[in-house]
Enzyme design. Structure first.
Site, mmCIF file in Angstrom:
data_model
loop_
_atom_site.group_PDB
_atom_site.id
_atom_site.type_symbol
_atom_site.label_atom_id
_atom_site.label_comp_id
_atom_site.label_asym_id
_atom_site.label_seq_id
_atom_site.Cartn_x
_atom_site.Cartn_y
_atom_site.Cartn_z
ATOM 1 N N HIS A 32 16.238 -11.597 35.573
ATOM 2 C CA HIS A 32 15.326 -10.192 35.140
ATOM 3 C C HIS A 32 14.287 -9.963 34.463
ATOM 4 C CE1 HIS A 32 16.726 -8.282 38.491
ATOM 5 N NE2 HIS A 32 18.430 -8.634 37.914
ATOM 6 N N HIS A 74 21.454 -14.469 35.792
ATOM 7 C CA HIS A 74 21.230 -13.602 36.698
ATOM 8 C C HIS A 74 20.697 -12.715 35.942
ATOM 9 C CE1 HIS A 74 21.979 -10.351 40.290
ATOM 10 N NE2 HIS A 74 21.289 -9.933 39.152
ATOM 11 N N GLU A 75 20.981 -11.881 35.084
ATOM 12 C CA GLU A 75 19.849 -10.981 33.732
ATOM 13 C C GLU A 75 19.040 -11.915 33.057
ATOM 14 O OE1 GLU A 75 20.193 -8.309 34.766
ATOM 15 O OE2 GLU A 75 22.340 -8.307 35.365
#
Length: 369
Positions: free
Chosen positions: A21, A17-18
């Site tokens: 980003h 998820h990170e």
């Protein structure tokens, strides 16, 4: 086993998820100052050649990427970024065009959803895809289907206006709505029939003690075949399953919000940890399927328009796109505080539910009594 399974599920999902980003941020020319898996005290960390601090923290319940120009892990804009020299300001997150900021924020949930699709597609390649036409093969005596007049050979075309492509679509809708009248469209002998049918309720208790209220129509399908899934078709199957799981999550959340299901059915980190251990004990395929399920839920929850979550940032960007200027710092500050209060309230609620599902409150009441 439970602790290891929990870390094995949540750790990689938070990381990808990170990483979504981070990678889109790098592609847009934004400097990442910190990449953290977990919150709280740092257990280990290092700085790479780009100046990013990579850290592993003590509480593995999430993570964050802090970009240049961010004030904190929630990505609130630091007003001090405007005081940076022009050549340094270019690498700050707030200096980027609106579409790039939105892309960076959306990348985390989107990567979680893509990962789930690939995981479900991979599982479909291993075990095949069960195919069953939405045609009633048998009607159980005394069931809701018998009371509604359903007959073998009936083809269920739609429920609640949603097209039914396979028998599994019926269960996905009905199982979440015990006792709730739903609009059916049925084909019988070339004739289309419309009627409302309320499913019965089945109470299930699994071998781990979890109790569920499940809607049951009382019909069985005809023959079920398992079809092989090739490499090219696997993402399609995975995407379809991910859509079905997401729809189920949306339905469940909507029922809780409208009061049709109890808030006690909401689970939190403790429940995820418990079920992680259960899934691991049932074998690799069950564990990977559960991992895909959590990845979908992680992506879905982060897209909710709640300040502090990715969806809250996207909501601010949508407002900015409409009014042609950013949301005022005062409004953002109020929204972030409200969002934090809401998330903390939800965390307390789900933790209370988790402890109750483990029997803690019954035990305490017994001791007090």
């Amino acid at each position: 086993m439970t602790i290891l399974a929990f870390v094995a599920v949540l750790g990689p999902l938070v990381f990808i998820h990170e990483m979504g980003h981070y990678l889109v941020g790098r592609w847009c020319g934004v400097k990442a100052e910190a990449f953290s898996i977990g919150f709280g005290p740092e257990l280990a960390g290092w700085v790479d050649k780009r100046g990013t601090r990579w850290r592993i923290a003590a509480l593995p319940l999430g993570g964050y990427v802090r970009f240049k120009g961010d004030m904190n892990a929630a990505s609130q804009t630091d007003p001090a970024w405007l005081q940076l020299p022009p050549h340094e300001r270019e690498g700050a997150f707030p200096s980027k065009p609106l579409w790039q900021r939105a892309a960076i924020v959306a990348a985390g949930p989107v990567v979680n959803l893509i990962f789930a699709v690939l995981l479900l597609g991979g599982l479909a390649m291993v075990r095949g895809e069960a195919i069953s036409e939405p045609v009633v093969g048998h009607v159980a005596a005394g069931s809701a289907a018998e009371a509604a007049g359903l007959k073998p050979g009936d083809r269920i075309l739609s429920i609640m206006g949603r097209p039914i492509d396979g028998f599994q679509d019926i269960a996905a809708i009905v199982s979440l709505r015990p006792g709730e009248p739903l609009a059916y469209e049925i084909e019988r002998g070339g004739e289309r029939i419309e009627k409302d049918i309320a499913a019965g309720t089945r109470i299930e208790k699994d071998r781990f003690g979890n109790i569920y209220r499940i809607g049951q129509l009382g019909v069985a399908s005809g023959d079920i075949v398992r079809r092989d899934v090739g490499l090219l078709r696997a993402p399609v199957v995975g995407f379809r399953q991910a859509v079905q799981i997401t729809r189920t999550a949306v339905d469940g959340l909507g029922q809780i919000i409208t009061g049709r299901r109890s808030v006690s059915e909401l689970g939190g980190p403790l429940k995820i940890a418990d079920v992680s251990g259960q899934a691991a004990s049932m074998g690799l395929e069950s564990f990977l399927f559960f991992m895909a399920l959590i990845s979908i839920n992680l992506g879905f929850i982060n897209l909710l328009p709640i300040p502090m979550l990715d969806g809250g940032h996207l909501l601010f960007y949508a407002i900015e796109a409409v009014q042609r200027r950013p949301v005022s710092p005062a409004v953002q500050e109020w929204a972030y505080k409200s969002g934090l209060a809401l998330l903390l309230t939800i965390m307390v609620l789900v933790t209370f539910n988790d402890l109750g599902s483990f029997g803690l409150w019954r035990s305490l009441s017994g001791l007090i009594g």
